[in-house]
Write a protein that holds these residues in place. Sequence first.
Motif, PDB file in Angstrom:
ATOM      1  N   TYR A  45       0.852  -1.196   0.000  1.00 24.16           N
ATOM      2  CA  TYR A  45       0.000   0.000   0.000  1.00 24.16           C
ATOM      3  C   TYR A  45       0.886   1.245   0.000  1.00 24.16           C
ATOM      4  N   CYS A  46       1.953   1.201   0.814  1.00 25.53           N
ATOM      5  CA  CYS A  46       2.795   2.391   0.975  1.00 25.53           C
ATOM      6  C   CYS A  46       3.815   2.567  -0.144  1.00 25.53           C
ATOM      7  N   ASP A  47       4.257   1.454  -0.733  1.00 26.21           N
ATOM      8  CA  ASP A  47       5.275   1.521  -1.779  1.00 26.21           C
ATOM      9  C   ASP A  47       4.637   1.782  -3.136  1.00 26.21           C
ATOM     10  N   THR A  48       4.016   2.935  -3.258  1.00 19.29           N
ATOM     11  CA  THR A  48       3.422   3.383  -4.514  1.00 19.29           C
ATOM     12  C   THR A  48       3.759   4.858  -4.700  1.00 19.29           C
ATOM     13  N   LYS A  49       3.479   5.373  -5.870  1.00 25.81           N
ATOM     14  CA  LYS A  49       3.732   6.797  -6.113  1.00 25.81           C
ATOM     15  C   LYS A  49       2.885   7.673  -5.202  1.00 25.81           C
ATOM     16  N   GLN A  50       1.713   7.143  -4.797  1.00 29.80           N
ATOM     17  CA  GLN A  50       0.825   7.898  -3.910  1.00 29.80           C
ATOM     18  C   GLN A  50       1.312   7.860  -2.467  1.00 29.80           C
ATOM     19  N   SER A  51       2.072   6.831  -2.098  1.00 30.67           N
ATOM     20  CA  SER A  51       2.593   6.617  -0.754  1.00 30.67           C
ATOM     21  C   SER A  51       1.453   6.420   0.256  1.00 30.67           C
ATOM     22  N   CYS A  52       1.716   6.642   1.530  1.00 34.78           N
ATOM     23  CA  CYS A  52       0.712   6.404   2.565  1.00 34.78           C
ATOM     24  C   CYS A  52       0.979   7.292   3.756  1.00 34.78           C
ATOM     25  N   CYS A  53       0.077   7.274   4.710  1.00 33.71           N
ATOM     26  CA  CYS A  53       0.254   7.977   5.979  1.00 33.71           C
ATOM     27  C   CYS A  53      -0.095   7.017   7.109  1.00 33.71           C
ATOM     28  N   PRO A  55      -1.439   5.844  10.731  1.00 39.37           N
ATOM     29  CA  PRO A  55      -2.520   6.363  11.576  1.00 39.37           C
ATOM     30  C   PRO A  55      -1.956   7.169  12.752  1.00 39.37           C
ATOM     31  N   THR A  56      -2.819   7.926  13.382  1.00 36.72           N
ATOM     32  CA  THR A  56      -2.390   8.775  14.495  1.00 36.72           C
ATOM     33  C   THR A  56      -1.892   7.956  15.682  1.00 36.72           C
ATOM     34  N   THR A  57      -2.207   6.665  15.701  1.00 37.41           N
ATOM     35  CA  THR A  57      -1.733   5.788  16.769  1.00 37.41           C
ATOM     36  C   THR A  57      -0.322   5.282  16.510  1.00 37.41           C
ATOM     37  N   GLY A  58       0.269   5.616  15.357  1.00 39.90           N
ATOM     38  CA  GLY A  58       1.628   5.210  15.043  1.00 39.90           C
ATOM     39  C   GLY A  58       1.698   4.191  13.918  1.00 39.90           C
ATOM     40  N   LYS A  59       2.919   3.806  13.560  1.00 32.90           N
ATOM     41  CA  LYS A  59       3.124   2.856  12.472  1.00 32.90           C
ATOM     42  C   LYS A  59       2.498   1.513  12.833  1.00 32.90           C
ATOM     43  N   PRO A  60       1.676   0.953  11.929  1.00 31.75           N
ATOM     44  CA  PRO A  60       1.077  -0.356  12.198  1.00 31.75           C
ATOM     45  C   PRO A  60       2.135  -1.456  12.241  1.00 31.75           C
ATOM     46  N   ARG A  99      -8.657  -3.765  19.148  1.00 33.82           N
ATOM     47  CA  ARG A  99      -8.429  -4.796  18.130  1.00 33.82           C
ATOM     48  C   ARG A  99      -8.499  -4.191  16.732  1.00 33.82           C
ATOM     49  N   MET A 100      -9.416  -3.256  16.515  1.00 34.65           N
ATOM     50  CA  MET A 100      -9.544  -2.622  15.209  1.00 34.65           C
ATOM     51  C   MET A 100      -8.321  -1.776  14.892  1.00 34.65           C
ATOM     52  N   GLN A 101      -7.815  -1.045  15.879  1.00 39.56           N
ATOM     53  CA  GLN A 101      -6.625  -0.224  15.651  1.00 39.56           C
ATOM     54  C   GLN A 101      -5.420  -1.084  15.314  1.00 39.56           C
ATOM     55  N   GLN A 102      -5.337  -2.262  15.908  1.00 35.29           N
ATOM     56  CA  GLN A 102      -4.211  -3.150  15.662  1.00 35.29           C
ATOM     57  C   GLN A 102      -4.358  -3.918  14.354  1.00 35.29           C
ATOM     58  N   SER A 103      -5.540  -4.459  14.091  1.00 43.27           N
ATOM     59  CA  SER A 103      -5.715  -5.382  12.963  1.00 43.27           C
ATOM     60  C   SER A 103      -6.352  -4.760  11.734  1.00 43.27           C
ATOM     61  N   TRP A 104      -6.920  -3.535  11.874  1.00 42.06           N
ATOM     62  CA  TRP A 104      -7.643  -2.898  10.768  1.00 42.06           C
ATOM     63  C   TRP A 104      -7.197  -1.443  10.656  1.00 42.06           C
ATOM     64  N   PRO A 105      -5.882  -1.198  10.548  1.00 41.97           N
ATOM     65  CA  PRO A 105      -5.391   0.181  10.569  1.00 41.97           C
ATOM     66  C   PRO A 105      -5.600   0.907   9.250  1.00 41.97           C
ATOM     67  N   LEU A 107      -4.267   3.507   6.391  1.00 39.98           N
ATOM     68  CA  LEU A 107      -3.002   3.978   5.833  1.00 39.98           C
ATOM     69  C   LEU A 107      -3.216   5.151   4.883  1.00 39.98           C
ATOM     70  N   ALA A 108      -4.456   5.629   4.830  1.00 38.72           N
ATOM     71  CA  ALA A 108      -4.785   6.736   3.922  1.00 38.72           C
ATOM     72  C   ALA A 108      -4.243   8.063   4.461  1.00 38.72           C
ATOM     73  N   CYS A 109      -4.030   8.975   3.536  1.00 37.71           N
ATOM     74  CA  CYS A 109      -3.596  10.324   3.907  1.00 37.71           C
ATOM     75  C   CYS A 109      -4.778  11.288   3.812  1.00 37.71           C
ATOM     76  N   PRO A 110      -4.843  12.287   4.699  1.00 40.73           N
ATOM     77  CA  PRO A 110      -3.921  12.532   5.821  1.00 40.73           C
ATOM     78  C   PRO A 110      -4.121  11.523   6.945  1.00 40.73           C
ATOM     79  N   SER A 111      -3.195  11.511   7.902  1.00 40.50           N
ATOM     80  CA  SER A 111      -3.276  10.575   9.021  1.00 40.50           C
ATOM     81  C   SER A 111      -4.611  10.716   9.737  1.00 40.50           C
ATOM     82  N   GLY A 112      -5.147   9.573  10.168  1.00 44.92           N
ATOM     83  CA  GLY A 112      -6.419   9.590  10.874  1.00 44.92           C
ATOM     84  C   GLY A 112      -6.458   8.523  11.944  1.00 44.92           C
ATOM     85  N   THR A 113      -7.557   8.464  12.649  1.00 48.45           N
ATOM     86  CA  THR A 113      -7.716   7.487  13.721  1.00 48.45           C
ATOM     87  C   THR A 113      -8.159   6.129  13.201  1.00 48.45           C
ATOM     88  N   GLY A 114      -8.696   6.114  11.991  1.00 51.28           N
ATOM     89  CA  GLY A 114      -9.252   4.892  11.423  1.00 51.28           C
ATOM     90  C   GLY A 114     -10.757   4.950  11.278  1.00 51.28           C
TER      91      GLY A 114
END
Length: 232
Positions: A45-53, A55-60, A99-105, A107-114
């Motif tokens: 998801y992140c290794d694209t020209k669009q990249s990723c962000c 979540p506000t909880t940190g890197k998954p 569980r959702m923050q851990q398993s369903w994070p 990666l969209a920009c801008p950073s969000g809570t999910g």
Amino acid sequence: MATTTRFLQSSFFINFFLVSQCLFVLGASQDFDFFYFVQQWPGSYCDTKQSCCYPTTGKPASDFGIHGLWPNYNDGTYPSNCDSTNPYVQSKVSDLMSRMQQSWPTLACPSGTGSSFWAHEWEKHGTCSESVLDQHGYFKAALNLKSKINLLEILEGAGIQPDGRFYSLSSIKNAVENGIGYTPGVECNAGADGNSQLYQIYICVDSSGSELIQCPVFPKGKCASSVEFPAF
């Protein structure tokens, strides 16, 4: 007497029409054959020209994350946005939040809570499964499937590592099939360098949202015969 008869006949047909319409709407909004349970690899998801962000909880975690639990028809089509009167309400899944923050994070920009990601998944896909899963049941079913299916462990057990190397598409499918007993669907995307890379894995689940099944139809994956498994 004739007037009374005509009135009763008219009332009968009006009531019959209203009931028929209600049943039609209900059936149209809740009818489906099976689910795709879709997990995505964050490195792809992140290794694209669009990249990723992140979540506000940190890197998954460096693990497959849930994308969604999607009702589908056996002919390859799917229902969507079935009930606009039933929006996502976070308080209904408050006990599942960690569980959702851990398993369903997200990666969209801008950073969000999910919550925007989860709202989209519920409103587009979840509302089409209301006949069997309410909002809490929908998210819990997906989380339970994630706990049951450890894709990264399965792939690594077959020597397929997220190390930036290329692996044959057939070896990836075979590893997952050996791990869960059913053939998966695999979707690839294009990395920032244009390489075909392992992006999403589709596993089919029965209409209760709990039992794995053989896929009636597979998504169009657009994968090369050899795909990159990027690090994250």
